[in-house]
Design an enzyme around this catalytic site. Structure first.
Site, mmCIF file in Angstrom:
data_model
loop_
_atom_site.group_PDB
_atom_site.id
_atom_site.type_symbol
_atom_site.label_atom_id
_atom_site.label_comp_id
_atom_site.label_asym_id
_atom_site.label_seq_id
_atom_site.Cartn_x
_atom_site.Cartn_y
_atom_site.Cartn_z
ATOM 1 N N GLY A 45 7.490 51.608 36.105
ATOM 2 C CA GLY A 45 6.551 52.500 36.791
ATOM 3 C C GLY A 45 6.167 53.735 35.995
ATOM 4 O O GLY A 45 4.983 54.006 35.756
ATOM 5 N N ARG A 96 1.505 50.002 40.583
ATOM 6 C CA ARG A 96 2.168 48.889 41.286
ATOM 7 C C ARG A 96 1.421 48.486 42.557
ATOM 8 O O ARG A 96 1.432 47.316 42.935
ATOM 9 C CB ARG A 96 3.616 49.267 41.612
ATOM 10 C CG ARG A 96 4.504 49.129 40.397
ATOM 11 C CD ARG A 96 5.939 49.444 40.702
ATOM 12 N NE ARG A 96 6.788 48.984 39.618
ATOM 13 C CZ ARG A 96 8.042 49.384 39.424
ATOM 14 N NH1 ARG A 96 8.585 50.263 40.247
ATOM 15 N NH2 ARG A 96 8.741 48.911 38.433
ATOM 16 N N LYS A 146 18.314 55.707 35.011
ATOM 17 C CA LYS A 146 18.909 54.388 35.247
ATOM 18 C C LYS A 146 19.813 53.928 34.104
ATOM 19 O O LYS A 146 19.743 52.781 33.660
ATOM 20 C CB LYS A 146 17.823 53.338 35.505
ATOM 21 C CG LYS A 146 16.953 53.612 36.739
ATOM 22 C CD LYS A 146 16.085 52.419 37.095
ATOM 23 C CE LYS A 146 15.200 52.682 38.300
ATOM 24 N NZ LYS A 146 14.274 51.609 38.626
ATOM 25 N N GLY A 197 13.213 47.159 34.289
ATOM 26 C CA GLY A 197 14.418 46.359 34.051
ATOM 27 C C GLY A 197 14.093 44.863 34.084
ATOM 28 O O GLY A 197 14.610 44.082 33.279
HETATM 29 C C1 3PG Z 1 11.971 49.187 39.273
HETATM 30 O O1 3PG Z 1 11.506 50.305 39.493
HETATM 31 O O2 3PG Z 1 12.347 48.845 38.128
HETATM 32 C C2 3PG Z 1 12.038 48.188 40.387
HETATM 33 O O3 3PG Z 1 11.299 48.582 41.498
HETATM 34 C C3 3PG Z 1 13.472 47.949 40.766
HETATM 35 O O4 3PG Z 1 14.052 49.105 41.267
HETATM 36 P P1 3PG Z 1 15.640 49.318 41.130
HETATM 37 O O5 3PG Z 1 15.945 49.512 39.668
HETATM 38 O O6 3PG Z 1 15.973 50.504 41.969
HETATM 39 O O7 3PG Z 1 16.292 48.047 41.642
#
Ligand code: 3PG
Length: 394
Positions: free
Chosen positions: A346, A38, A199, A369
């Site tokens: 990432g 990134r 997530k 996402g």
């Molecule tokens: C990611 O890693 O997908 C982006 O940097 C967004 O991060 P987040 O899901 O914590 O908003």
């Protein structure tokens, strides 16, 4: 179509604030950055601004500190890597006080670069607070959004700020927009989505919506435990997002694939008592570290039938050898040139490049996402203000 990029405006002697996505992954249980992807992806825009004689102020989030300072999520950790890659000295603004930040910025000369502290140390960032957005906008003459990875978040530095200062696109965001739009317009079925990593809270809604538009969804990695628990299985010490069990339960579909077997360990380390077992046989003191060989075989057999594949999230703790087989095997399959393959996020990108498949994929996105929501056909809040007004549906 993107309306304006940095190439279309006058930049000399302007103070330019750039929203970048320096939300880099770290090696498990350390503060050692595992992928520079990134940071590297943001360099063309930063270099362009320096060449054009601008004073460059970089801002980003790192992790999810939920509005409080955390030393382990300070962007100070990214600073040495950024300086080394960019090859110029970068000032760091550790203050969270806007008058101090503004004073620091006013001392910046053209061609100088400053990195601000993690925006998510302010609760106002995720709340898209109006005053906070205005304060950010007041720091500069020009606002550049180059943070494709966070463009699906309607946060102050991505979305709210554009109410106060007209945004222009950075070179990375433009590149992602053009490549992903092309894939979105021309992709062919069957479409498979491979989802892993953590997530769950984010991805669950995407799974819900995508089940209607894609052909198959494969779940692995950190997400798997929540799906297995929702089926009433014992997942030991694996991390589960309990609040989503009910939602996952309602997702039962022939298009949704979850692991049949897993690699488990009794410790979150590249050692311990490691074994392969059926998902029906996980012990209370064990945690899931990777998908197992039967799962790998069945996923690969089904993925083989795809034409287009989107992959977001590793299948296991790929950074450690004992749990890298699932991610490696899926990477090898997805890299075959008969597929249109989009890799996002990432950690997934880190895994793919670690295993040597990066150059074989159709598109490597800095967004996890964000790339999924984009490919779902959503107009992302960070991108919408950058589009030419008569072409928003493009
Ligand atoms: C990611 O890693 O997908 C982006 O940097 C967004 O991060 P987040 O899901 O914590 O908003």
């Amino acid at each position: 179509m993107i309306d304006k990029t940095v190439r279309d405006i006058e930049l000399s002697e302007k103070i330019v604030i750039v929203r970048v996505d320096f939300n880099v992954p770290f090696k498990p249980d350390t503060n050692e950055i595992s992928s520079l992807n990134r940071i590297i992806a943001s360099l063309p825009t930063i270099r362009y601004l320096i060449e054009e004689n601008a004073s460059v102020v970089l801002c980003s989030h790192l992790g999810r500190p939920k509005g409080v300072f955390r030393k382990d999520l300070s962007l100070n950790l990214v600073l040495p890597k950024l300086q080394a890659l960019l090859g110029v000295n970068v000032k760091f603004s550790s203050s969270l006080d806007f008058s101090e930040i503004k004073k620091g910025i006013s001392e910046l000369l053209p061609k100088e670069v400053m990195l601000l502290e993690n925006l998510r140390f302010y609760p106002e960032e995720e709340l898209n607070d109006k005053d906070f957005s205005k304060k950010l906008a007041n720091l500069a003459d020009v606002f550049v959004n180059d943070a494709f990875g966070v463009s699906h978040r309607a946060h102050a530095s991505v979305y709210g700020i554009t109410n106060w200062i007209t945004p222009v696109s950075g070179l990375l965001l433009e590149k992602e927009y053009i490549s992903l739009s092309k894939i979105f317009e021309s992709h062919s079925h069957p479409v498979s989505i491979i989802l892993g990593g953590g997530k769950v809270s984010d991805k669950i809604n995407i799974v819900k919506r995508l089940l209607n538009v894609v052909d198959k969804i494969f779940v692995g990695g950190g997400m798997a435990a929540t799906f297995l628990k929702a089926k009433g299985l014992q997942v030991g010490n694996s991390i589960v997002d309990d609040q989503f069990i009910g939602v996952v339960n309602k997702l039962a579909s022939d298009s949704l694939y979850i692991p049949l077997d897993v690699v488990v360990s009794d410790r979150f380390e590249d050692s311990g008592n490691i074994r392969i077992c059926s998902v029906n046989d996980i012990k209370t003191d064990e945690m899931i570290m990777d998908i197992g060989p039967k799962t790998i075989d069945s996923y690969i057999k089904e993925i083989e039938k795809s034409k287009t594949i989107f992959w977001n999230g590793p299948m296991g703790v790929y950074e450690w050898n004992n749990y890298s087989k699932g991610t490696r095997a899926i990477a090898e399959k997805v890299s075959e040139d008969k597929f249109i393959s989009v890799i996002g996020g990432g950690s997934t990108v880190d895994a793919i490049s670690k295993f040597g498949y990066e150059s074989l994929m159709t598109h490597i996105s800095t967004g996890g996402g964000a790339s999924l929501e984009f490919l779902e056909g959503q107009l992302l809040p960070g991108i919408e203000p950058l589009l030419r007004k008569n072409s928003e549906g493009d």
